[in-house]
Design a protein around this motif. Structure first.
Motif, PDB file in Angstrom:
ATOM      1  N   PHE A   1      15.092 -58.911 -27.838  1.00 30.27           N
ATOM      2  CA  PHE A   1      15.701 -60.212 -28.096  1.00 30.27           C
ATOM      3  C   PHE A   1      16.976 -60.303 -27.272  1.00 30.27           C
ATOM      4  CE2 PHE A   1      17.858 -57.403 -31.011  1.00 30.27           C
ATOM      5  CZ  PHE A   1      19.146 -57.895 -31.117  1.00 30.27           C
ATOM      6  N   GLU A   2      17.455 -61.534 -27.072  1.00 28.47           N
ATOM      7  CA  GLU A   2      18.709 -61.745 -26.350  1.00 28.47           C
ATOM      8  C   GLU A   2      19.778 -62.235 -27.300  1.00 28.47           C
ATOM      9  OE1 GLU A   2      18.140 -64.471 -23.111  1.00 28.47           O
ATOM     10  OE2 GLU A   2      17.648 -62.849 -21.740  1.00 28.47           O
ATOM     11  N   MET A   3      20.994 -61.783 -27.073  1.00 28.56           N
ATOM     12  CA  MET A   3      22.142 -62.299 -27.820  1.00 28.56           C
ATOM     13  C   MET A   3      23.395 -62.134 -26.982  1.00 28.56           C
ATOM     14  SD  MET A   3      22.973 -59.359 -30.712  1.00 28.56           S
ATOM     15  CE  MET A   3      24.572 -59.936 -31.200  1.00 28.56           C
ATOM     16  N   GLU A   4      24.383 -62.950 -27.288  1.00 32.93           N
ATOM     17  CA  GLU A   4      25.665 -62.840 -26.609  1.00 32.93           C
ATOM     18  C   GLU A   4      26.371 -61.594 -27.139  1.00 32.93           C
ATOM     19  OE1 GLU A   4      29.503 -65.681 -25.763  1.00 32.93           O
ATOM     20  OE2 GLU A   4      28.612 -65.724 -27.758  1.00 32.93           O
ATOM     21  N   TRP A   5      26.747 -60.689 -26.217  1.00 35.54           N
ATOM     22  CA  TRP A   5      27.460 -59.481 -26.614  1.00 35.54           C
ATOM     23  C   TRP A   5      28.360 -59.014 -25.492  1.00 35.54           C
ATOM     24  CZ3 TRP A   5      28.264 -57.873 -31.282  1.00 35.54           C
ATOM     25  CH2 TRP A   5      28.882 -56.642 -31.460  1.00 35.54           C
ATOM     26  N   PRO A   6      29.592 -58.704 -25.780  1.00 35.06           N
ATOM     27  CA  PRO A   6      30.266 -58.895 -27.058  1.00 35.06           C
ATOM     28  C   PRO A   6      30.373 -60.371 -27.424  1.00 35.06           C
ATOM     29  CG  PRO A   6      31.615 -57.560 -25.555  1.00 35.06           C
ATOM     30  CD  PRO A   6      30.440 -58.069 -24.790  1.00 35.06           C
ATOM     31  N   ARG A   7      30.486 -60.626 -28.716  1.00 33.57           N
ATOM     32  CA  ARG A   7      30.593 -62.006 -29.196  1.00 33.57           C
ATOM     33  C   ARG A   7      31.748 -62.713 -28.499  1.00 33.57           C
ATOM     34  NH1 ARG A   7      29.736 -61.249 -35.688  1.00 33.57           N
ATOM     35  NH2 ARG A   7      27.498 -60.892 -35.564  1.00 33.57           N
ATOM     36  N   GLY A   8      31.477 -63.949 -28.100  1.00 31.36           N
ATOM     37  CA  GLY A   8      32.498 -64.748 -27.455  1.00 31.36           C
ATOM     38  C   GLY A   8      32.693 -64.458 -25.983  1.00 31.36           C
ATOM     39  N   SER A   9      31.925 -63.501 -25.427  1.00 30.90           N
ATOM     40  CA  SER A   9      32.109 -63.109 -24.028  1.00 30.90           C
ATOM     41  C   SER A   9      31.369 -64.012 -23.057  1.00 30.90           C
ATOM     42  CB  SER A   9      31.621 -61.670 -23.832  1.00 30.90           C
ATOM     43  OG  SER A   9      30.208 -61.600 -23.974  1.00 30.90           O
ATOM     44  N   GLY A  10      30.364 -64.729 -23.562  1.00 36.82           N
ATOM     45  CA  GLY A  10      29.540 -65.537 -22.676  1.00 36.82           C
ATOM     46  C   GLY A  10      28.480 -64.717 -21.959  1.00 36.82           C
ATOM     47  N   VAL A  11      28.405 -63.424 -22.225  1.00 36.37           N
ATOM     48  CA  VAL A  11      27.448 -62.538 -21.570  1.00 36.37           C
ATOM     49  C   VAL A  11      26.248 -62.329 -22.496  1.00 36.37           C
ATOM     50  CG1 VAL A  11      27.074 -60.216 -20.646  1.00 36.37           C
ATOM     51  CG2 VAL A  11      29.288 -61.349 -20.337  1.00 36.37           C
ATOM     52  N   LEU A  12      25.045 -62.630 -21.972  1.00 34.17           N
ATOM     53  CA  LEU A  12      23.828 -62.398 -22.738  1.00 34.17           C
ATOM     54  C   LEU A  12      23.298 -61.011 -22.428  1.00 34.17           C
ATOM     55  CD1 LEU A  12      21.697 -65.674 -22.562  1.00 34.17           C
ATOM     56  CD2 LEU A  12      22.916 -64.718 -24.518  1.00 34.17           C
ATOM     57  N   GLY A  13      22.971 -60.281 -23.490  1.00 31.59           N
ATOM     58  CA  GLY A  13      22.364 -58.968 -23.332  1.00 31.59           C
ATOM     59  C   GLY A  13      20.980 -58.964 -23.936  1.00 31.59           C
ATOM     60  N   THR A  14      20.116 -58.083 -23.465  1.00 29.05           N
ATOM     61  CA  THR A  14      18.779 -57.906 -24.020  1.00 29.05           C
ATOM     62  C   THR A  14      18.769 -56.599 -24.793  1.00 29.05           C
ATOM     63  OG1 THR A  14      17.796 -59.105 -22.171  1.00 29.05           O
ATOM     64  CG2 THR A  14      16.322 -57.713 -23.468  1.00 29.05           C
ATOM     65  N   PHE A  15      18.285 -56.673 -26.035  1.00 23.00           N
ATOM     66  CA  PHE A  15      18.299 -55.515 -26.930  1.00 23.00           C
ATOM     67  C   PHE A  15      16.931 -55.356 -27.581  1.00 23.00           C
ATOM     68  CE2 PHE A  15      22.494 -57.443 -26.802  1.00 23.00           C
ATOM     69  CZ  PHE A  15      23.284 -56.366 -26.440  1.00 23.00           C
ATOM     70  N   PRO A  16      16.578 -54.115 -27.965  1.00 19.39           N
ATOM     71  CA  PRO A  16      15.311 -53.924 -28.670  1.00 19.39           C
ATOM     72  C   PRO A  16      15.413 -54.485 -30.095  1.00 19.39           C
ATOM     73  CG  PRO A  16      16.524 -51.867 -28.606  1.00 19.39           C
ATOM     74  CD  PRO A  16      17.303 -52.860 -27.770  1.00 19.39           C
ATOM     75  N   GLU A  17      14.311 -55.089 -30.570  1.00 17.45           N
ATOM     76  CA  GLU A  17      14.295 -55.583 -31.947  1.00 17.45           C
ATOM     77  C   GLU A  17      14.464 -54.427 -32.929  1.00 17.45           C
ATOM     78  OE1 GLU A  17      11.853 -58.676 -33.334  1.00 17.45           O
ATOM     79  OE2 GLU A  17      11.304 -59.316 -31.321  1.00 17.45           O
ATOM     80  N   ILE A  18      13.845 -53.314 -32.604  1.00 19.37           N
ATOM     81  CA  ILE A  18      14.056 -52.074 -33.347  1.00 19.37           C
ATOM     82  C   ILE A  18      14.331 -50.997 -32.315  1.00 19.37           C
ATOM     83  CG2 ILE A  18      12.623 -52.728 -35.320  1.00 19.37           C
ATOM     84  CD1 ILE A  18      10.455 -50.887 -34.149  1.00 19.37           C
ATOM     85  N   ASP A  19      15.195 -50.044 -32.647  1.00 21.90           N
ATOM     86  CA  ASP A  19      15.482 -49.023 -31.638  1.00 21.90           C
ATOM     87  C   ASP A  19      14.806 -47.689 -31.921  1.00 21.90           C
ATOM     88  OD1 ASP A  19      17.156 -48.023 -33.643  1.00 21.90           O
ATOM     89  OD2 ASP A  19      18.980 -48.728 -32.672  1.00 21.90           O
ATOM     90  N   ARG A  20      14.232 -47.565 -33.135  1.00 23.46           N
ATOM     91  CA  ARG A  20      13.445 -46.366 -33.441  1.00 23.46           C
ATOM     92  C   ARG A  20      12.721 -46.576 -34.766  1.00 23.46           C
ATOM     93  NH1 ARG A  20      18.776 -45.378 -34.237  1.00 23.46           N
ATOM     94  NH2 ARG A  20      19.483 -44.422 -36.167  1.00 23.46           N
ATOM     95  N   VAL A  21      11.684 -45.783 -34.970  1.00 20.77           N
ATOM     96  CA  VAL A  21      10.988 -45.756 -36.248  1.00 20.77           C
ATOM     97  C   VAL A  21      10.940 -44.306 -36.707  1.00 20.77           C
ATOM     98  CG1 VAL A  21       9.602 -47.811 -35.782  1.00 20.77           C
ATOM     99  CG2 VAL A  21       8.683 -45.552 -35.245  1.00 20.77           C
ATOM    100  N   ALA A  22      10.813 -44.122 -38.012  1.00 18.71           N
ATOM    101  CA  ALA A  22      10.754 -42.762 -38.554  1.00 18.71           C
ATOM    102  C   ALA A  22       9.991 -42.765 -39.866  1.00 18.71           C
ATOM    103  CB  ALA A  22      12.163 -42.216 -38.773  1.00 18.71           C
ATOM    104  N   TRP A  23       9.327 -41.653 -40.115  1.00 12.36           N
ATOM    105  CA  TRP A  23       8.680 -41.433 -41.400  1.00 12.36           C
ATOM    106  C   TRP A  23       9.726 -40.877 -42.352  1.00 12.36           C
ATOM    107  CZ3 TRP A  23       4.094 -43.273 -42.618  1.00 12.36           C
ATOM    108  CH2 TRP A  23       3.196 -43.571 -41.584  1.00 12.36           C
ATOM    109  N   CYS A  24       9.775 -41.433 -43.550  1.00  7.90           N
ATOM    110  CA  CYS A  24      10.784 -41.041 -44.533  1.00  7.90           C
ATOM    111  C   CYS A  24      10.134 -40.826 -45.890  1.00  7.90           C
ATOM    112  CB  CYS A  24      11.834 -42.143 -44.701  1.00  7.90           C
ATOM    113  SG  CYS A  24      12.666 -42.630 -43.190  1.00  7.90           S
ATOM    114  N   GLY A  25      10.589 -39.788 -46.584  1.00  9.82           N
ATOM    115  CA  GLY A  25      10.201 -39.603 -47.969  1.00  9.82           C
ATOM    116  C   GLY A  25      10.921 -40.630 -48.828  1.00  9.82           C
TER     117      GLY A  25
END
Length: 157
Positions: A106-130
């Motif tokens: 997804f894209e979002m402005e980062w840092p906030r208020g900077s006017g710069v759009l960054g692309t980031f993963p919707e999730i950055d990892r998955v894990a099995w958890c008890g």
């Protein structure tokens, strides 16, 4: 106007130490340094007339980059999160290798208020958890799904 709705799939597997669930750590700069309360059932928003079931399967593939598993799906119902969003979840027994996951972005402005759009993963990892680790990691509004899954598995033995 109706509130936001999300739907998702909670994978579970039996191990020598009991049941584990597959959780997704939320991506993007707001979540990268958090662990407790920063994980979610793989899910995503939908808008009716799309059905929750169809959205859950679509969002699973969009978020994880792999098709939803085959199997018997257990409905875990709905839960309202603190922000008002209603989440609907199904559980399915499966054993997904976290290394196979290729998250969407997804894209979002980062840092906030900077006017710069960054692309980031919707999730950055998955894990099995008890159960204990999953409860600590999940956002509060989704913990009920762990309880419902445990109840379903206990009664259906």
């Amino acid at each position: 106007m109706a509130g936001k709705r999300s739907a998702g799939l909670l994978l579970y597997r039996g191990t020598a130490n009991g049941v584990e669930v597959l959780l997704a750590h939320m991506g993007g700069p707001l979540w990268e340094r958090r662990d407790a309360g920063a994980w979610s059932v793989p899910k995503g928003e939908y808008v009716p007339p799309e059905e929750a079931w169809d959205a859950a399967r679509r969002e699973f593939e969009e978020e994880l980059g792999v098709p939803p598993p085959e199997g018997r799906y257990l409905p875990l119902g709905e839960a309202r999160q603190s922000g008002g969003k209603v989440v609907t979840v199904w559980a399915v027994e499966s054993d997904l290798d976290p290394e196979r996951v290729v998250p969407g972005t997804f894209e979002m402005e980062w840092p906030r208020g900077s006017g710069v759009l960054g692309t980031f993963p919707e999730i950055d990892r998955v894990a099995w958890c008890g159960p204990h680790a999953a409860r600590a990691r999940l956002v509060t509004g989704q913990r009920v799904f762990l309880e419902r899954l445990a109840e379903r598995l206990a009664t259906e033995g």
